[in-house]
Write an enzyme that holds these catalytic residues in place. Structure first.
Site, short mmCIF file in Angstrom:
data_model
loop_
_atom_site.label_atom_id
_atom_site.label_comp_id
_atom_site.label_asym_id
_atom_site.label_seq_id
_atom_site.Cartn_x
_atom_site.Cartn_y
_atom_site.Cartn_z
N GLU A 2 -6.15 -10.75 -1.32
CA GLU A 2 -7.12 -10.10 -0.41
C GLU A 2 -8.49 -9.93 -1.06
O GLU A 2 -9.12 -8.86 -0.99
CB GLU A 2 -6.57 -8.74 0.06
CG GLU A 2 -5.17 -8.84 0.62
CD GLU A 2 -4.69 -7.62 1.39
OE1 GLU A 2 -5.53 -6.80 1.78
OE2 GLU A 2 -3.47 -7.52 1.60
N GLU A 12 0.81 -1.23 0.00
CA GLU A 12 0.00 0.00 0.00
C GLU A 12 0.84 1.28 0.00
O GLU A 12 0.65 2.15 0.84
CB GLU A 12 -0.98 -0.04 1.18
CG GLU A 12 -1.92 -1.23 1.07
CD GLU A 12 -2.80 -1.47 2.29
OE1 GLU A 12 -2.81 -0.63 3.20
OE2 GLU A 12 -3.47 -2.51 2.33
O1 G3I Z 1 -4.71 -9.08 18.40
C1 G3I Z 1 -5.46 -8.03 19.02
C2 G3I Z 1 -6.12 -8.53 20.26
O2 G3I Z 1 -5.11 -8.90 21.18
C3 G3I Z 1 -7.03 -7.43 20.82
O3 G3I Z 1 -7.71 -7.92 21.93
C4 G3I Z 1 -8.02 -6.97 19.78
C5 G3I Z 1 -8.88 -5.80 20.26
O4 G3I Z 1 -9.46 -5.10 19.18
O5 G3I Z 1 -7.31 -6.53 18.66
C6 G3I Z 1 -6.54 -7.54 18.07
O6 G3I Z 1 -5.88 -7.03 16.97
C7 G3I Z 1 -6.65 -6.78 15.85
C8 G3I Z 1 -6.08 -7.62 14.71
O7 G3I Z 1 -6.73 -7.29 13.51
C9 G3I Z 1 -6.25 -9.12 14.96
O8 G3I Z 1 -7.61 -9.44 15.01
C10 G3I Z 1 -6.55 -5.31 15.53
O9 G3I Z 1 -7.24 -4.55 16.51
C11 G3I Z 1 -7.16 -5.05 14.17
O10 G3I Z 1 -6.89 -3.69 13.80
C12 G3I Z 1 -6.53 -5.95 13.14
O11 G3I Z 1 -7.13 -5.70 11.91
C13 G3I Z 1 -6.45 -6.22 10.78
C14 G3I Z 1 -6.09 -5.06 9.86
O12 G3I Z 1 -5.51 -5.57 8.65
C15 G3I Z 1 -5.07 -4.15 10.48
O13 G3I Z 1 -3.86 -4.83 10.65
C16 G3I Z 1 -7.38 -7.18 10.07
O14 G3I Z 1 -7.58 -8.33 10.88
C17 G3I Z 1 -6.77 -7.60 8.73
O15 G3I Z 1 -7.72 -8.35 8.00
C18 G3I Z 1 -6.41 -6.36 7.93
O16 G3I Z 1 -5.77 -6.77 6.74
C19 G3I Z 1 -5.38 -5.74 5.83
C20 G3I Z 1 -4.13 -6.22 5.12
O17 G3I Z 1 -3.14 -6.55 6.05
C21 G3I Z 1 -3.62 -5.14 4.15
N1 G3I Z 1 -4.67 -4.73 3.24
C22 G3I Z 1 -5.92 -4.32 3.84
C23 G3I Z 1 -6.45 -5.44 4.75
C24 G3I Z 1 -7.79 -5.07 5.31
O18 G3I Z 1 -7.68 -3.95 6.14
#
Ligand code: G3I
Length: 371
Positions: A265, A160
């Protein structure tokens, strides 16, 4: 008496026909259906790869021949402080794919989001100098790639980096190193594992301006002899975007530029569009009107969603000569990040499998023809 004498034979016959039926009804798999076209993959969360979700494990093992880490290889998770690496989840993810003979994709080495906070800053909280940034990028890429050398099929090296208008995202990497951060990262990656494929990965890939910039970057890397193997076109879509013709044009143009094309994705929101693309920072407050189907998709919306996904899959098949992999961003609908974006608590239906783990109808024609 006759009946009793016949019973063991009848039981045996029954057992045979059940066994035959079981063999005959082994469900067709996506990986067989697309075997002659491209790899078919899914993003996995740590529940699956840490052994906590046997149902998803069965589905993944049957249908997919490629996996990508949804979160556990992002710098925030794997390299949370300078010199500190948390390997457990990433090791389990790599072992999971290795044991099942899958093509494993590493996601992602450099991304502005979920970037470990220490990465771009000095002890006073200011941006580090270009030299220090290069050192940190080189260390991070080399340490992570070396650990999994020979096991990872390909890496999303830079994620990105470009905005919809074709300009560079003002990420810490760009602010400190300018455009040069991309060639530098690819050089580090090529040195760390000469056998792993190296990719640029981004969303909104139907945008013509974004496409032009990526084509320039690919040409520049190639002109300088820096290896790039593919471009990951994130397939985050909705009921009213992307423009299919522009998306297809991007597949064609990247193919002509001499790199492999991957649909990464892939998911398609079935709910009203709030934000296009996949910028995780673009969140909004929960609104009941924007969560209209908490108890299931109405038939007409379901039909329309399947029709759009079918058209997309047909497009991928038309370009199977340049598309090397199609990867869904999750397994079944309950596992999608879109249930929490752009607002938490929506009930979404964006993936290839329903919450009951059945393939969505648009896949039937491929599954049936592979039987
Ligand atoms: O692991 C923590 C957990 O310990 C905590 O209790 C919880 C509370 O909200 O959060 C957990 O982390 C979350 C993580 O996903 C695992 O579930 C984060 O808050 C959350 O922001 C994170 O979101 C991910 C996001 O990327 C940001 O990294 C999504 O699962 C994931 O599907 C998404 O993937 C991205 C790709 O990497 C790049 N392209 C876009 C795509 C969609 O946004």
């Amino acid at each position: 008496m006759k009946t009793i004498a016949l019973l063991p034979a009848l039981l045996l016959l029954g057992a045979c026909s059940t066994a035959q039926k079981e063999t005959a009804t082994t469900p067709p798999s996506l990986k067989d259906a697309f075997a002659d076209s491209f790899l078919i993959g899914a993003a996995l969360n740590t529940d699956c790869t840490n052994g906590l979700d046997p149902a998803t494990d069965s589905l993944v093992s049957l249908h997919f021949n490629s996996i990508v880490a949804e979160n556990c290889m992002k710098s925030e998770k794997i390299n949370p402080s300078e010199g500190v690496y948390e390997w457990d989840d990433a090791d389990n993810f790599v072992n999971y794919g290795t044991e099942r003979g899958m093509k494993i994709i590493g996601h992602t080495l450099l991304w502005h989001s979920q970037l470990a906070p220490w990465f771009p800053l000095d002890s006073a909280g200011n941006n580090v100098t270009p030299d220090v940034m290069k050192q940190r990028i080189a260390n991070h890429i080399s340490t992570v790639m070396t650990r999994y050398k020979g096991k990872i099929h390909g890496w999303d090296v830079v994620n990105e980096a470009i905005l919809e208008d074709g300009s560079y995202r003002k990420s810490p990497f760009y602010e400190i190193l300018g455009e040069e951060f991309i060639p530098f990262a690819f050089s580090c990656a090529a040195a760390a594992d000469p056998d792993a494929e190296l990719y640029l990965n981004d969303y909104s890939m139907a945008s013509p301006a974004k496409r032009e910039t990526y084509l320039k970057i690919i040409a520049d890397l190639k002109a300088r002899g820096i290896r790039i193997d593919g471009i990951g076109m994130q397939g985050h879509m909705g009921m009213d975007y992307p423009d299919f013709a522009e998306f297809e044009k991007s597949i064609e143009e990247y193919g002509k530029a001499g790199v492999g094309v991957m649909i990464t994705e892939w998911d398609m929101s079935a709910l009203p569009t709030v934000n296009q693309g996949a910028n995780v920072a673009d969140t909004t407050a929960f609104n009941k009107l924007l969560n209209p189907y908490p108890d299931g998709l109405p038939e007409d919306i379901d039909r329309e969603w399947n029709e759009r996904m079918g058209r997309m899959m047909d497009m991928f098949m038309r370009h199977a000569d340049v598309i090397t992999r199609v990867t869904a961003w999750g397994t079944d609908d309950s596992k999608s990040w879109k249930n929490d974006w752009p607002m938490k608590g929506r009930t979404e239906y964006p993936l290839l499998f329903s919450r009951s783990l059945t393939p969505k109808p648009f896949l039937n024609k491929y599954l049936i023809s592979s039987e």
